[in-house]
Design a protein around this motif. Structure first.
Motif, PDB file in Angstrom:
ATOM      1  N   TYR A  63       0.807  -1.225   0.000  1.00 27.86           N
ATOM      2  CA  TYR A  63       0.000   0.000   0.000  1.00 27.86           C
ATOM      3  C   TYR A  63       0.840   1.276   0.000  1.00 27.86           C
ATOM      4  N   VAL A  64       2.069   1.221   0.499  1.00 30.19           N
ATOM      5  CA  VAL A  64       2.894   2.424   0.544  1.00 30.19           C
ATOM      6  C   VAL A  64       3.188   2.913  -0.873  1.00 30.19           C
ATOM      7  N   TYR A  65       3.557   2.008  -1.747  1.00 27.91           N
ATOM      8  CA  TYR A  65       3.828   2.383  -3.135  1.00 27.91           C
ATOM      9  C   TYR A  65       2.543   2.846  -3.830  1.00 27.91           C
ATOM     10  N   SER A  66       1.437   2.211  -3.489  1.00 25.65           N
ATOM     11  CA  SER A  66       0.159   2.603  -4.076  1.00 25.65           C
ATOM     12  C   SER A  66      -0.221   4.024  -3.671  1.00 25.65           C
ATOM     13  N   ILE A 105     -11.434   4.915  -3.362  1.00 27.89           N
ATOM     14  CA  ILE A 105     -11.430   3.589  -3.988  1.00 27.89           C
ATOM     15  C   ILE A 105     -10.029   2.979  -3.951  1.00 27.89           C
ATOM     16  N   VAL A 106      -9.039   3.764  -4.305  1.00 27.25           N
ATOM     17  CA  VAL A 106      -7.659   3.260  -4.315  1.00 27.25           C
ATOM     18  C   VAL A 106      -7.201   2.927  -2.901  1.00 27.25           C
ATOM     19  N   MET A 107      -7.469   3.794  -1.942  1.00 28.18           N
ATOM     20  CA  MET A 107      -7.037   3.534  -0.571  1.00 28.18           C
ATOM     21  C   MET A 107      -7.731   2.312   0.018  1.00 28.18           C
ATOM     22  N   ILE A 111      -5.711  -1.082   1.056  1.00 29.53           N
ATOM     23  CA  ILE A 111      -5.733  -1.586   2.430  1.00 29.53           C
ATOM     24  C   ILE A 111      -6.241  -3.024   2.461  1.00 29.53           C
ATOM     25  N   ILE A 112      -7.270  -3.314   1.704  1.00 34.81           N
ATOM     26  CA  ILE A 112      -7.793  -4.683   1.656  1.00 34.81           C
ATOM     27  C   ILE A 112      -6.763  -5.628   1.049  1.00 34.81           C
ATOM     28  N   ILE A 113      -6.119  -5.211  -0.018  1.00 41.66           N
ATOM     29  CA  ILE A 113      -5.098  -6.050  -0.643  1.00 41.66           C
ATOM     30  C   ILE A 113      -3.938  -6.281   0.316  1.00 41.66           C
ATOM     31  N   GLN A 117      -2.770  -9.907   1.590  1.00 46.87           N
ATOM     32  CA  GLN A 117      -1.405 -10.365   1.323  1.00 46.87           C
ATOM     33  C   GLN A 117      -0.708 -10.766   2.622  1.00 46.87           C
ATOM     34  N   ARG A 118      -0.902 -10.000   3.673  1.00 45.47           N
ATOM     35  CA  ARG A 118      -0.301 -10.357   4.951  1.00 45.47           C
ATOM     36  C   ARG A 118      -0.868 -11.671   5.477  1.00 45.47           C
ATOM     37  N   GLU A 119      -2.169 -11.849   5.332  1.00 45.08           N
ATOM     38  CA  GLU A 119      -2.776 -13.106   5.775  1.00 45.08           C
ATOM     39  C   GLU A 119      -2.277 -14.285   4.940  1.00 45.08           C
ATOM     40  N   ARG A 120      -2.125 -14.090   3.658  1.00 48.73           N
ATOM     41  CA  ARG A 120      -1.614 -15.148   2.790  1.00 48.73           C
ATOM     42  C   ARG A 120      -0.180 -15.487   3.166  1.00 48.73           C
ATOM     43  N   TYR A 121       0.633 -14.477   3.390  1.00 49.97           N
ATOM     44  CA  TYR A 121       2.019 -14.710   3.763  1.00 49.97           C
ATOM     45  C   TYR A 121       2.104 -15.395   5.127  1.00 49.97           C
TER      46      TYR A 121
END
Length: 176
Positions: A63-66, A105-107, A111-113, A117-121
């Protein structure tokens, strides 16, 4: 069963210069696509390709890069793709509305992504820990079985030696 709390789930993405270069390339591609399609795409969709780029980069790099891309995309879209073109004369109500809509929308998507991703990792790390524990359990069980087999063989050997050894009496019976 206890749930493993992983503190390094934030490390699902790689850092460094590579994500920055890919994000900038994505930004350029979004700009070129929007510029080429400016005659077809309406002015109200001035940030569409930039928002798509932000969401894609959020998926790959976080999200930081986004959010950094979003900060770059807002003035770029307002300067190049909103009337009056190539001029910053202030923010109108439509401009503020588009910034709020595309920004939210982007934020929200970023945040959801990031959370997913953290949960997947975290799940991948837990799977690795489980596989390692399982391998250690198998090795421990094999070592225990080998030790048991050695002990059983030694006991059998001693029993065979005792059963085949001649009975000798070194002690004389006690007489009164």
């Amino acid at each position: 069963m206890s749930i493993i709390k992983l503190r390094n789930s934030k490390r699902w993405k790689n850092g460094g210069l590579y994500p920055i270069l890919v994000c900038l390339c994505g930004f350029v591609v979004a700009f070129v696509l929007r510029y080429v399609l400016s005659s077809v795409v309406d002015e109200s969709m001035s940030m569409l390709f930039f928002a798509i780029n932000c969401i894609i980069m959020s998926y790959f790099f976080g999200y930081v890069y986004s959010f950094g891309l979003l900060v770059m995309a807002i003035p770029t879209a307002l300067y190049f793709f909103r009337k009056p073109y190539y001029m910053m004369d202030g923010l109108g109500s439509k401009d503020v509305f588009l910034i709020v809509v595309y920004g939210s929308i982007v934020m929200l998507a970023a945040i959801i992504i990031e959370w997913l991703q953290r949960e997947r990792y975290s799940a991948v790390l837990q799977q690795r820990v489980s596989e390692t524990r399982y391998q250690m359990l198998i090795e421990s069980d094999q070592a225990r079985r080998a030790e048991y087999a050695e002990h059983f063989a030694a006991v059998n050997k001693r029993q065979q030696e005792e059963s085949t050894a001649p009975v000798t009496s070194d002690s004389a019976p006690i007489q009164d």
